[in-house]
Each structure stands twice: as C-alpha cells, then as structure tokens.
Design a protein around this motif. Sequence first.
Motif, PDB file in Angstrom:
ATOM      1  N   ALA A 136       0.350  -1.264   6.012  1.00 51.48           N
ATOM      2  CA  ALA A 136       1.660  -0.940   6.582  1.00 51.48           C
ATOM      3  C   ALA A 136       2.775  -1.289   5.607  1.00 51.48           C
ATOM      4  O   ALA A 136       3.736  -0.521   5.446  1.00 51.48           O
ATOM      5  N   ALA A 160       5.217   1.390   3.930  1.00 48.37           N
ATOM      6  CA  ALA A 160       6.663   1.237   4.100  1.00 48.37           C
ATOM      7  C   ALA A 160       7.364   1.209   2.746  1.00 48.37           C
ATOM      8  O   ALA A 160       8.423   1.829   2.567  1.00 48.37           O
ATOM      9  N   ASP A 162       6.869   5.770  13.843  1.00 50.74           N
ATOM     10  CA  ASP A 162       5.777   5.625  12.879  1.00 50.74           C
ATOM     11  C   ASP A 162       4.714   6.696  13.086  1.00 50.74           C
ATOM     12  O   ASP A 162       4.206   7.277  12.122  1.00 50.74           O
TER      13      ASP A 162
END
Length: 338
Positions: free
Chosen positions: A136, A140, A250
């Motif tokens: 993640a 990101a 997301d």
Amino acid sequence: MTPSSARPNGCCTPFCEAGGVRELSLYWKVCLTNGAVFVVGALALALSPARVSEQVLASEAVVLTAGLVLMLVVNGALLRLSLAPVDRVIRAMATVDLAHPGARLEQPSSGPGARLVEGWNDLLDRIEAERAAGGARALAAQEAERHRIAQELHDEVGQSLTVVLLGLKRAEDQVPPDLPEIAEGLALVRESARAGLDDVRRVARRLRPGVLEDLGLHSALAALASDFAALDRGHLTRTTSPGLPPLSSDAELVVYRVAQEALTNVARHAAAREVALSLTRVGETVVLEVRDDGRGVAELRPGSGVLGMRERASLVGGELTIESAPGQGTTVRLVVPT
C-alpha cells in the motif's frame, strides 16, 4: 502469537511457556515418550512369566521379537501423534505462495505440534499484513510520483510546447509571400510540435486520472475507452451495469488502473479485432472484465504489469484472474468486494 509469548529457539528447560501455560517442550516430550515405552516394556518383561534362558530358545526369541516390534510400533505411533504437525509445517514452508494469501494450516487441539502450527499461522498473518502495508505504501508513493510527473508535464513541458507553437505561428505569418517553401516548412514543424503537445497531454492524463477524481469511475472508464478507440487497435465495446454499489476511492483507483493496464496490453500485444470492457455487479462484488479475441498465449508469464495488477487487487481484498489461450484471446477479470 505476540513477541511477549514467543519462546526462544531451542528451549533448554523441561518446561516452556505457551500462552501463559507451562508445557513440556518437544524435546522433553520425545524423551518422556521413549522412556515411557521402554519402562512399560521392561515392566512387562519383569512381571510376565516369560523368562530368557542362557541359550535363547526359539519360543523366547519369538516373544522378544514380538515385544520389540510392539514397542517400536507404540513408540512410532506416539511420536507420529506429536510430530505430524511438524512435517505439515515443513511442507507448508516449501509450498507457501505469498502471492495467494490466506492459506493456513488446520490447528491441532493440543500438543507441541499445536504450538508450532499456531506459530506458523501467526507468522503468515504478520508477513501478509506487513506485505500488504508495504504494498500500500509503495502504490501510494507510485501514485504520488505519477501525480508529480503529470503536473510537471502539464505545467512545464506543455507550456513550453505551447510557447513554441505560438512562436512558430507568428514566424509563419511573417514569411514573405515569395518564400512559400519556408512557410510550408514552418507549418510542418508547427504540426509536429502540436502532435508532441497532444502526446504530452495524453501521457499526463494517463499518469494522473483527473477524470476519475472529478467525474467518477464510469466517466474514467469511458475516457479509457475513447483513448483506446483513438489508437485504432480493435473495436471496443463498453458495458456498464446500472445501479452499481459505491466503491471506496482506493477500490475505484484499483479498478481504473487494472482496466488501463489491460487495455494497454491489448493495444500492444493482442492484435485483436474485438475488445469488450465491462463493469458489472455479481452478488456482493463488482466485476471488471476486459476480454479480447487476439492472439492469446499458451503460458502466461507474469511481468511487472501483471504483478502490479495482482498487488493492487490484493490491497482492496480483490481477486485478479487472467485466462488466455493461443488464438482464443485473453480475459482479465477483477473481482472487488463491495
């Protein structure tokens, strides 16, 4: 299993802590199991009427052999009961696949093997959690870098090319009428600069899906379909079911990126005539499917694009499958829970 309850490797005392309960270590359980079998065997020989002569008779040899076999069988059965989970953990270590998380060993009810299986399952939990968190963070950071590059392309390269276009247009207007070849050359350069500006804008749009942030997933997929149609790499049919449940930001980004990567692969490699892009609801999931009738492949070799799609899908609890066969095209299917 928390770090406070973890035991040091090779516990050298008869008792080791396990969840606040003092239990025998595996080493001492094996020793006691063997000792118990030998003691029982010795008592049976001592208390039974059987005796061994100075010269062992055939009947006595049979009794001794039968007793030895019985002891070995009982010892083996008891050890198997204790050590079978150890073999299961060893096999799991050799076959574990972190790309497909969730596989866990069945927890035994008690014994040192139960603690080992529990520790292995806890270890997998921590590894998968840390892997997901690391993925993640990496994604990101990747999106942030895409945003920065897209902004620089738009603000710096795009504006510079715009200035070049204006300058070329001004120079073209100032060319004397008796020099048409110069005017034609400037016009060609101006059109090349305009094409370059269009390419920069298209790349910036692909790096940062502003339409996804501003207008939502449906409009973003429509923009992807328009970009694919402009490439003239096959006829694209887009289908979107009405009344789709809302997804998190997301999840929408994952759906968009998977669709983008799948269509890019079709344009580059598939040589397809018909391409279908669909977004539908199946039960409590939203399903994205990109299907083409291109050349396909006999064996899918996951590259960075496929691995990136799988990692993105796992971050939102989704599942990505890719089916392909020579001459029968490829189907990319993403299932995202709502």
